[in-house]
Design an enzyme around this catalytic site. Structure first.
Site: not given
Length: 401
Positions: A181, A199
Site C-alpha cells: 500500500g 510538495k
C-alpha cells in the site's frame, strides 16, 4: 469567521487518511472536535462506519451552518479545488491534504483566505507526520534560509531502499511497494517525481515566499533506473535517492529541481530508508538541521491533519511571512548543476548540452558521463528525456551562472 473552542467538522473523503483521521480523533479525547458528516463518492463501498455517517452531496456539508471546519482528504485534485474554494467563499476554514491541488492553486486560495477572513491549513500535504510547513512558517520566519533538500515521497524511497539494501530489482521493489500500500496501482505520480514536485512548490512558498508554477520546474523520476546505474552507484559507495531541492542563489534568486541524486554516506538523507521522509534545512547562521519521520500512511498523515485542526481551534492561520515582510527572491533555472548521464546511443547523448565533462565511460552495453550542464537547458529537454533510453541523476549543488 471567528474561531470556536469546539470544531464541528465536515469531512470529505474516507480513504486511508480520512479513516486514519477518524481513528486518531477517537484516541484524542482532549481534542474538542467532532466529525458531523463525511462526504464520499462511492456509497456502495464497504466501510467501517454505519451508513448514516456518510453523505454524497457536497451541500450537506457546505450548506450546514453548524460545520465550522471543512477537512478535505480526497485524491481528485480538481474536485478538491472545488470543495476548498466553495468552503472558503462560504466562510468556512479548511484543512486540506491535497498537494497537487494546492501546488496549482495557492495564489488564488491565499487571496480568498485574506479576503474572507478564513484559514487554509495543509501541514499534512507535505511529508506526512513531519511538521515541515509549520516550521518554515514560524521557526524559520526570517530571511536566512539557504536551502531545503528532502526525500518527500515515501513510495519511491521504499523502492530505492529495497534495491540498495536487499539487491531487489526495480520491478520487484515496485510490486512489493504496491502490495504493502506504499504505492498505488498506477505509481506514476510517485516514481515520476510529480508528487515530490507538488510538495516542493508548497515548501518553497513557505521557505522563500515565492509561488512557482509547477510547469517551470525540472522534474525527473526514477522510472528509467536500471541495473547499470545501480551497479555504478554501489561500486562507488553511493545510494540513489529521489530528492527535491530548493536553493537560494546570491540572496535574490532561487532554483528548484526534483530528480534522482547520487548520495554520499556523509549526506543526512543517505540513511533515510523505506517509506520514511527526511528534510534538511540549511540556513546562513544555523547551518544544517534535519527532520525525519513517516511520510505517508493513515495514522502519520491523520496526526498531521489533527495538528491543523487543533491549531485552527486556537485561531492559527498561515501568515506567509516571507511574502509579507521580505522581498521574495525570483525563481530561476539559470544555474549550473553537475549530473550523471547514462545513455546507450550517441544520438541520445547529443540532446544534452554539457558545458564541461569531468568523467566519461564507454562500454558495449551502456555509456555514462559526469559533467556540468545548465538547468534551463535540461528543462528544455525534460519531455524528450522520457522517450530516450537514458537515466539522469544530480550529483552537485547548483551554482549561479
Amino acid at each position: 469567521m471567528t474561531t470556536s473552542t469546539k470544531q464541528t467538522i465536515g469531512l470529505f473523503g474516507f480513504g486511508v487518511v480520512g479513516e486514519g483521521l477518524y481513528n486518531v480523533l477517537q484516541k484524542s479525547p482532549t481534542t474538542k472536535a467532532i466529525i458531523k458528516s463525511i462526504c464520499i463518492k462511492e456509497p456502495q463501498k464497504e466501510r467501517s462506519l454505519a451508513k448514516e455517517a456518510f453523505c454524497t452531496d457536497y451541500n450537506t456539508i457546505l450548506g450546514d451552518p453548524e460545520v465550522n471546519l471543512v477537512v478535505e482528504l480526497i485524491s481528485d485534485a480538481d474536485e478538491a479545488y472545488k470543495i476548498v474554494k466553495s468552503a472558503m467563499l462560504s466562510g468556512k476554514s479548511v484543512v486540506s491534504g491535497n498537494k497537487k491541488m494546492l501546488a496549482n492553486n495557492l495564489e488564488e486560495l491565499i487571496e480568498i483566505q485574506n479576503k474572507n477572513g478564513v484559514a487554509l491549513l495543509y501541514d499534512a500535504s507535505a511529508c506526512g507526520s513531519i511538521p515541515v510547513i509549520r516550521n518554515l512558517e514560524e521557526y524559520y520566519d526570517n530571511d536566512l534560509l539557504l536551502s531545503i533538500t528532502g526525500i518527500l515521497n515515501g513510495s519511491s524511497n521504499y523502492i530505492l531502499s529495497k534495491i540498495f539494501n536487499e539487491n531487489s530489482s526495480y520491478e520487484l521493489a515496485l510490486r512489493k511497494a504496491q502490495e504493502l500500500g506504499f504505492a498505488e496501482a498506477d505509481p506514476t505520480l510517485d516514481v515520476s517525481g510529480q508528487d515530490s514536485l507538488n510538495k516542493l512548490i508548497i515548501l518553497a512558498t513557505h521557505g522563500f515566499g515565492t509561488i512557482v508554477n509547477p510547469s517551470e520546474v525540472f522534474v525527473l523520476g526514477i522510472d528509467k533506473l536500471n541495473s547499470f546505474d545501480i551497479r555504478f552507484a554501489k561500486e562507488k559507495g553511493l545510494k540513489i535517492k529521489l530528492i527535491a531541492q530548493a536553493t537560494k542563489i546570491n540572496g535574490n534568486s532561487f532554483s528548484l529541481l526534483v530528480m534522482p541524486k547520487l548520495v554520499t554516506a556523509d549526506d543526512y538523507i543517505f540513511n533515510v530508508e523505506d517509506e520514511y521522509n527526511g528534510v534538511v534545512i540549511q540556513g546562513e547562521f544555523y547551518e544544517k538541521q534535519f527532520m525525519f519521520g513517516k511520510g505517508a500512511g493513515g495514522f502519520p498523515t491523520g496526526s498531521a491533519v489533527l495538528s491543523d485542526i487543533t491549531a485552527r481551534m486556537h485561531g492559527y492561520k498561515y501568515e506567509y511571512k516571507k511574502r509579507k515582510y521580505f522581498d521574495s527572491p525570483q525563481f530561476t533555472n539559470d544555474v549550473q548543476i553537475k549530473i550523471y548521464l547514462r545513455y546507450k546511443n550517441v544520438i541520445d547523448f547529443e540532446h544534452f548540452d554539457f558545458e564541461s565533462i569531468d568523467e566519461k565511460y564507454t562500454s558495449k552495453d551502456y555509456n555514462y558521463v559526469i559533467g556540468t550542464i545548465n538547468l534551463k537547458n535540461l528543462h528544455k529537454v525534460q519531455k524528450l528525456i522520457s522517450k530516450l533510453d537514458v537515466f539522469v541523476a544530480f550529483v552537485d549543488i547548483p551554482e549561479k551562472v
